[in-house]
Motif scaffolding. Structure first.
Motif, PDB file in Angstrom:
ATOM      1  N   VAL A   1       0.864  -1.173   0.000  1.00  0.00           N
ATOM      2  CA  VAL A   1       0.000   0.000   0.000  1.00  0.00           C
ATOM      3  C   VAL A   1       0.906   1.230   0.000  1.00  0.00           C
ATOM      4  CG1 VAL A   1      -1.854   1.218   1.196  1.00  0.00           C
ATOM      5  CG2 VAL A   1      -1.746  -1.285   1.288  1.00  0.00           C
ATOM      6  N   PRO A   2       1.104   1.845  -1.167  1.00  0.00           N
ATOM      7  CA  PRO A   2       2.019   2.980  -1.255  1.00  0.00           C
ATOM      8  C   PRO A   2       1.676   4.104  -0.277  1.00  0.00           C
ATOM      9  CG  PRO A   2       1.409   2.255  -3.444  1.00  0.00           C
ATOM     10  CD  PRO A   2       0.537   1.508  -2.472  1.00  0.00           C
TER      11      PRO A   2
ATOM     12  N   ARG B   1       4.257   0.670   2.976  1.00  0.00           N
ATOM     13  CA  ARG B   1       4.681  -0.674   3.382  1.00  0.00           C
ATOM     14  C   ARG B   1       3.696  -1.720   2.884  1.00  0.00           C
ATOM     15  NH1 ARG B   1       2.215  -2.921   7.781  1.00  0.00           N
ATOM     16  NH2 ARG B   1       0.678  -1.665   8.892  1.00  0.00           N
ATOM     17  N   ALA B   2       4.040  -2.992   3.122  1.00  0.00           N
ATOM     18  CA  ALA B   2       3.152  -4.097   2.775  1.00  0.00           C
ATOM     19  C   ALA B   2       2.201  -4.350   3.944  1.00  0.00           C
ATOM     20  CB  ALA B   2       3.956  -5.355   2.480  1.00  0.00           C
TER      21      ALA B   2
ATOM     22  N   VAL C   1      -5.459   4.372   8.828  1.00  0.00           N
ATOM     23  CA  VAL C   1      -5.447   5.140   7.587  1.00  0.00           C
ATOM     24  C   VAL C   1      -5.937   6.547   7.890  1.00  0.00           C
ATOM     25  CG1 VAL C   1      -5.777   3.117   6.120  1.00  0.00           C
ATOM     26  CG2 VAL C   1      -7.769   4.347   6.942  1.00  0.00           C
ATOM     27  N   PRO C   2      -5.517   7.526   7.097  1.00  0.00           N
ATOM     28  CA  PRO C   2      -5.996   8.886   7.328  1.00  0.00           C
ATOM     29  C   PRO C   2      -7.520   8.956   7.228  1.00  0.00           C
ATOM     30  CG  PRO C   2      -4.184   8.862   5.759  1.00  0.00           C
ATOM     31  CD  PRO C   2      -4.573   7.439   5.991  1.00  0.00           C
ATOM     32  N   ASP C   3      -8.135   9.732   8.106  1.00  0.00           N
ATOM     33  CA  ASP C   3      -9.595   9.847   8.114  1.00  0.00           C
ATOM     34  C   ASP C   3     -10.148  10.192   6.740  1.00  0.00           C
ATOM     35  OD1 ASP C   3      -9.583   9.244  10.793  1.00  0.00           O
ATOM     36  OD2 ASP C   3      -9.968  11.289  11.463  1.00  0.00           O
ATOM     37  N   GLY C   4      -9.487  11.075   6.033  1.00  0.00           N
ATOM     38  CA  GLY C   4      -9.965  11.501   4.727  1.00  0.00           C
ATOM     39  C   GLY C   4      -9.886  10.427   3.656  1.00  0.00           C
TER      40      GLY C   4
END
Length: 72
Positions: free
Chosen positions: A14-15, A19-20, A29-32
Motif C-alpha cells: 500500500v504505497p 509498506r506491505a 489510515v488517514p480519516d480523509g
C-alpha cells in the motif's frame, strides 16, 4: 485516524502507507482516505470509523492589554 482490516488473500503493498500489509492485519489510515478503503469490501473491512471532526479551537487573536486608566 481510522482503522481498517485487510481481508485479501495475500500481502499487498500500500504505497499510501509506505509498506506491505498482511492478510487480516489492521492498519490505521488517514480519516480523509477511509472511504477509499471501505468502498472495496473484497479487500478491506471497517474496524474503526473516523472520529467526527472535533471542534477546532482556533487560536483567538491576541488582544492588547487595556491601557491603565489615569487617576486624577
Amino acid at each position: 485516524m481510522a482503522r481498517v482490516r485487510y481481508v485479501g488473500p495475500e500481502p499487498v503493498t500500500v504505497p499510501e502507507l509506505g509498506r506491505a500489509v498482511e492478510p487480516d492485519e489492521v492498519v490505521e489510515v488517514p480519516d480523509g482516505r477511509y472511504e477509499g478503503y471501505v468502498c472495496q469490501p473484497a479487500n478491506w473491512e471497517a474496524v474503526e470509523e473516523p472520529r467526527p471532526e472535533e471542534i477546532e479551537t482556533a487560536a483567538l487573536p491576541l488582544r492588547k492589554a487595556a491601557r491603565p486608566q489615569k487617576e486624577g
